[in-house]
Design a protein around this motif. Structure first.
Motif, PDB file in Angstrom:
ATOM      1  N   THR A  12     -21.869 -21.837  54.057  1.00  0.00           N
ATOM      2  CA  THR A  12     -23.039 -21.991  53.196  1.00  0.00           C
ATOM      3  C   THR A  12     -23.397 -20.663  52.551  1.00  0.00           C
ATOM      4  O   THR A  12     -23.322 -19.610  53.183  1.00  0.00           O
ATOM      5  N   LYS A  13     -23.756 -20.726  51.267  1.00  0.00           N
ATOM      6  CA  LYS A  13     -24.239 -19.544  50.561  1.00  0.00           C
ATOM      7  C   LYS A  13     -25.319 -19.950  49.576  1.00  0.00           C
ATOM      8  O   LYS A  13     -25.102 -20.820  48.720  1.00  0.00           O
ATOM      9  N   TYR A  14     -26.494 -19.353  49.719  1.00  0.00           N
ATOM     10  CA  TYR A  14     -27.602 -19.586  48.804  1.00  0.00           C
ATOM     11  C   TYR A  14     -27.793 -18.369  47.910  1.00  0.00           C
ATOM     12  O   TYR A  14     -27.627 -17.224  48.354  1.00  0.00           O
ATOM     13  N   TYR A  15     -28.138 -18.614  46.660  1.00  0.00           N
ATOM     14  CA  TYR A  15     -28.640 -17.574  45.772  1.00  0.00           C
ATOM     15  C   TYR A  15     -30.095 -17.928  45.467  1.00  0.00           C
ATOM     16  O   TYR A  15     -30.367 -18.875  44.732  1.00  0.00           O
ATOM     17  N   GLY A  16     -30.993 -17.198  46.093  1.00  0.00           N
ATOM     18  CA  GLY A  16     -32.390 -17.589  46.045  1.00  0.00           C
ATOM     19  C   GLY A  16     -32.574 -18.880  46.827  1.00  0.00           C
ATOM     20  O   GLY A  16     -32.180 -18.979  47.981  1.00  0.00           O
ATOM     21  N   PRO A  38     -16.338 -28.997  38.591  1.00  0.00           N
ATOM     22  CA  PRO A  38     -16.806 -28.489  37.296  1.00  0.00           C
ATOM     23  C   PRO A  38     -17.265 -27.038  37.429  1.00  0.00           C
ATOM     24  O   PRO A  38     -17.413 -26.506  38.529  1.00  0.00           O
ATOM     25  N   ASN A  39     -17.486 -26.405  36.302  1.00  0.00           N
ATOM     26  CA  ASN A  39     -18.022 -25.042  36.322  1.00  0.00           C
ATOM     27  C   ASN A  39     -19.357 -25.027  37.060  1.00  0.00           C
ATOM     28  O   ASN A  39     -20.204 -25.897  36.860  1.00  0.00           O
ATOM     29  N   GLY A  40     -19.529 -24.034  37.936  1.00  0.00           N
ATOM     30  CA  GLY A  40     -20.764 -23.928  38.703  1.00  0.00           C
ATOM     31  C   GLY A  40     -20.787 -24.770  39.961  1.00  0.00           C
ATOM     32  O   GLY A  40     -21.817 -24.858  40.633  1.00  0.00           O
ATOM     33  N   ALA A  41     -19.655 -25.397  40.312  1.00  0.00           N
ATOM     34  CA  ALA A  41     -19.618 -26.277  41.493  1.00  0.00           C
ATOM     35  C   ALA A  41     -19.583 -25.510  42.806  1.00  0.00           C
ATOM     36  O   ALA A  41     -19.895 -26.063  43.858  1.00  0.00           O
ATOM     37  N   GLY A  42     -19.176 -24.234  42.775  1.00  0.00           N
ATOM     38  CA  GLY A  42     -19.086 -23.435  43.994  1.00  0.00           C
ATOM     39  C   GLY A  42     -17.685 -22.970  44.333  1.00  0.00           C
ATOM     40  O   GLY A  42     -17.464 -22.370  45.390  1.00  0.00           O
ATOM     41  N   LYS A  43     -16.726 -23.213  43.439  1.00  0.00           N
ATOM     42  CA  LYS A  43     -15.327 -22.859  43.717  1.00  0.00           C
ATOM     43  C   LYS A  43     -15.142 -21.343  43.862  1.00  0.00           C
ATOM     44  O   LYS A  43     -14.587 -20.867  44.858  1.00  0.00           O
ATOM     45  N   SER A  44     -15.602 -20.604  42.860  1.00  0.00           N
ATOM     46  CA  SER A  44     -15.393 -19.152  42.876  1.00  0.00           C
ATOM     47  C   SER A  44     -16.156 -18.494  44.018  1.00  0.00           C
ATOM     48  O   SER A  44     -15.645 -17.566  44.660  1.00  0.00           O
ATOM     49  N   THR A  45     -17.364 -18.956  44.280  1.00  0.00           N
ATOM     50  CA  THR A  45     -18.134 -18.389  45.390  1.00  0.00           C
ATOM     51  C   THR A  45     -17.418 -18.615  46.716  1.00  0.00           C
ATOM     52  O   THR A  45     -17.346 -17.710  47.562  1.00  0.00           O
ATOM     53  N   THR A  46     -16.853 -19.806  46.891  1.00  0.00           N
ATOM     54  CA  THR A  46     -16.092 -20.091  48.114  1.00  0.00           C
ATOM     55  C   THR A  46     -14.910 -19.141  48.250  1.00  0.00           C
ATOM     56  O   THR A  46     -14.672 -18.560  49.326  1.00  0.00           O
ATOM     57  N   MET A  47     -14.150 -18.971  47.176  1.00  0.00           N
ATOM     58  CA  MET A  47     -12.980 -18.097  47.224  1.00  0.00           C
ATOM     59  C   MET A  47     -13.372 -16.652  47.514  1.00  0.00           C
ATOM     60  O   MET A  47     -12.690 -15.939  48.254  1.00  0.00           O
ATOM     61  N   LYS A  48     -14.467 -16.210  46.933  1.00  0.00           N
ATOM     62  CA  LYS A  48     -14.917 -14.842  47.183  1.00  0.00           C
ATOM     63  C   LYS A  48     -15.360 -14.661  48.636  1.00  0.00           C
ATOM     64  O   LYS A  48     -15.165 -13.585  49.221  1.00  0.00           O
ATOM     65  N   LEU A 104     -12.291 -14.208  50.733  1.00  0.00           N
ATOM     66  CA  LEU A 104     -11.687 -12.889  50.548  1.00  0.00           C
ATOM     67  C   LEU A 104     -12.600 -11.750  50.994  1.00  0.00           C
ATOM     68  O   LEU A 104     -12.260 -10.576  50.826  1.00  0.00           O
ATOM     69  N   GLY A 105     -13.761 -12.088  51.538  1.00  0.00           N
ATOM     70  CA  GLY A 105     -14.675 -11.049  52.003  1.00  0.00           C
ATOM     71  C   GLY A 105     -15.418 -10.337  50.898  1.00  0.00           C
ATOM     72  O   GLY A 105     -16.017  -9.281  51.129  1.00  0.00           O
ATOM     73  N   LEU A 106     -15.396 -10.892  49.677  1.00  0.00           N
ATOM     74  CA  LEU A 106     -16.093 -10.266  48.558  1.00  0.00           C
ATOM     75  C   LEU A 106     -17.560 -10.673  48.496  1.00  0.00           C
ATOM     76  O   LEU A 106     -18.377  -9.984  47.876  1.00  0.00           O
ATOM     77  N   VAL A 107     -17.887 -11.800  49.091  1.00  0.00           N
ATOM     78  CA  VAL A 107     -19.260 -12.297  49.181  1.00  0.00           C
ATOM     79  C   VAL A 107     -19.514 -12.669  50.636  1.00  0.00           C
ATOM     80  O   VAL A 107     -18.678 -13.320  51.272  1.00  0.00           O
ATOM     81  N   LYS A 108     -20.663 -12.267  51.147  1.00  0.00           N
ATOM     82  CA  LYS A 108     -20.990 -12.555  52.550  1.00  0.00           C
ATOM     83  C   LYS A 108     -21.604 -13.945  52.671  1.00  0.00           C
ATOM     84  O   LYS A 108     -22.570 -14.269  51.973  1.00  0.00           O
TER      85      LYS A 108
END
Length: 299
Positions: free
Chosen positions: A10-14, A37-47, A50-54
């Protein structure tokens, strides 16, 4: 073995969930299409992988081991990635870019010849990257990810912006990756028609939540389309098919049904001597399945 496993990631932004209780399972040796779709959470999951996003909460396992501050570097040394556009020096050649990265990764230079051959850039190795097409740059990015013989490749929308020829080259390259390089591939995209031709496992995500996960064939199997049926004697078939059947130009159209029910229906038509001469079951494309799951039109 599962090369990637997440549990309730899980990752929240605000107050907005970018990824919501995501439990991925990517089998070893697969090409796993991570679709949404764009904004679905794909890139955030991948990051996060890879340890780029906590992550806000949840757990990650890569290559059968939990991702912890202590294990992170060891696991990422066995992971190649291409997130967004590849980072290259345009004034240097493709080979020189790979030499710099090989030195940073402490990878023998002979590895460069191998990855250039895999991505079909051997003949362009001494051209400056600023002279490369977009497709060539993307393939150079994959060559960078392949340095060091990673066991896992994470590719974020690698076909974005490519022309049809570039997409075909990328598709052929990626779908052969497990056999040719021994690497499991996690690839994200919203180009669903292309994904359908290169993946064998699928995860569909929207609004940060996983809507489906499994083999591509299973997704198709559980999302069969309508059935068309042509008979010699429609008047004998109509009472058996009932009100759910629609007759157009001598062909009955029936809603989707499982194989057991369809077999029973064909048996009854045969017993009534309706004369079944043609039966077709429509198979939904990945785009149609995606639309039915997410309500988002797929381009």
């Amino acid at each position: 073995m599962q090369i990637i496993e997440t549990e309730n990631l899980t990752k929240y932004y605000g107050k907005t969930p970018a990824v919501d209780s995501l439990s991925l399972s990517v089998p070893e040796g697969s090409v796993y299409g991570f679709i949404g779709p764009n904004g679905a959470g794909k890139s955030t999951t991948m990051k996060m992988l890879l340890g780029l996003v906590k992550p806000g909460s949840g757990s990650i396992r890569l290559l059968g081991k939990p991702m912890t501050p202590q294990s992170r570097l060891s696991l990422l040394r066995q992971t190649g990635s291409l997130i967004e556009s590849p980072a290259c020096y345009g004034h240097l050649t493709g080979e020189e870019n790979l030499q710099i990265l090989a030195e940073l990764k402490n990878v023998p230079e002979r590895n460069i010849d191998r990855v250039l051959e895999i991505v079909e850039l051997t003949d362009s190795r001494r051209r400056k990257v600023q002279q490369y097409s977009l497709g060539m740059r993307q393939r150079l990015g994959i060559a960078q990810a392949l340095l060091g013989n990673p066991k896992l490749l994470i590719l974020d929308e690698p076909t974005n912006g490519l022309d049809p020829s570039g997409i075909q080259q990328m598709r052929n390259l990626i779908k052969d990756m497990p056999n040719r390089c021994g690497a499991t591939v996690l690839i994200s995209s919203h180009l669903l028609g292309e994904m359908e031709q290169m993946v064998d496992q699928v995860g569909i995500i929207n609004h940060g939540r996983l809507l489906f996960q499994g083999e591509l064939d299973d997704l198709r199997k559980h999302s069969q389309g309508d059935i068309s049926l042509r008979v010699l004697h429609p008047e004998k078939a109509a009472p058996i098919l009932g009100n759910s059947a629609r007759l157009e130009r001598g062909v009955f159209h029936l809603p989707a049904m499982d194989e057991a029910r369809l077999a029973e229906l064909i048996g009854r038509l045969a017993a009534a001597q309706a004369g079944v001469v043609e039966l077709n079951r429509a198979t939904k494309t990945l785009e149609e399945i995606f639309l039915s799951l997410t309500g988002v039109d797929a381009k």
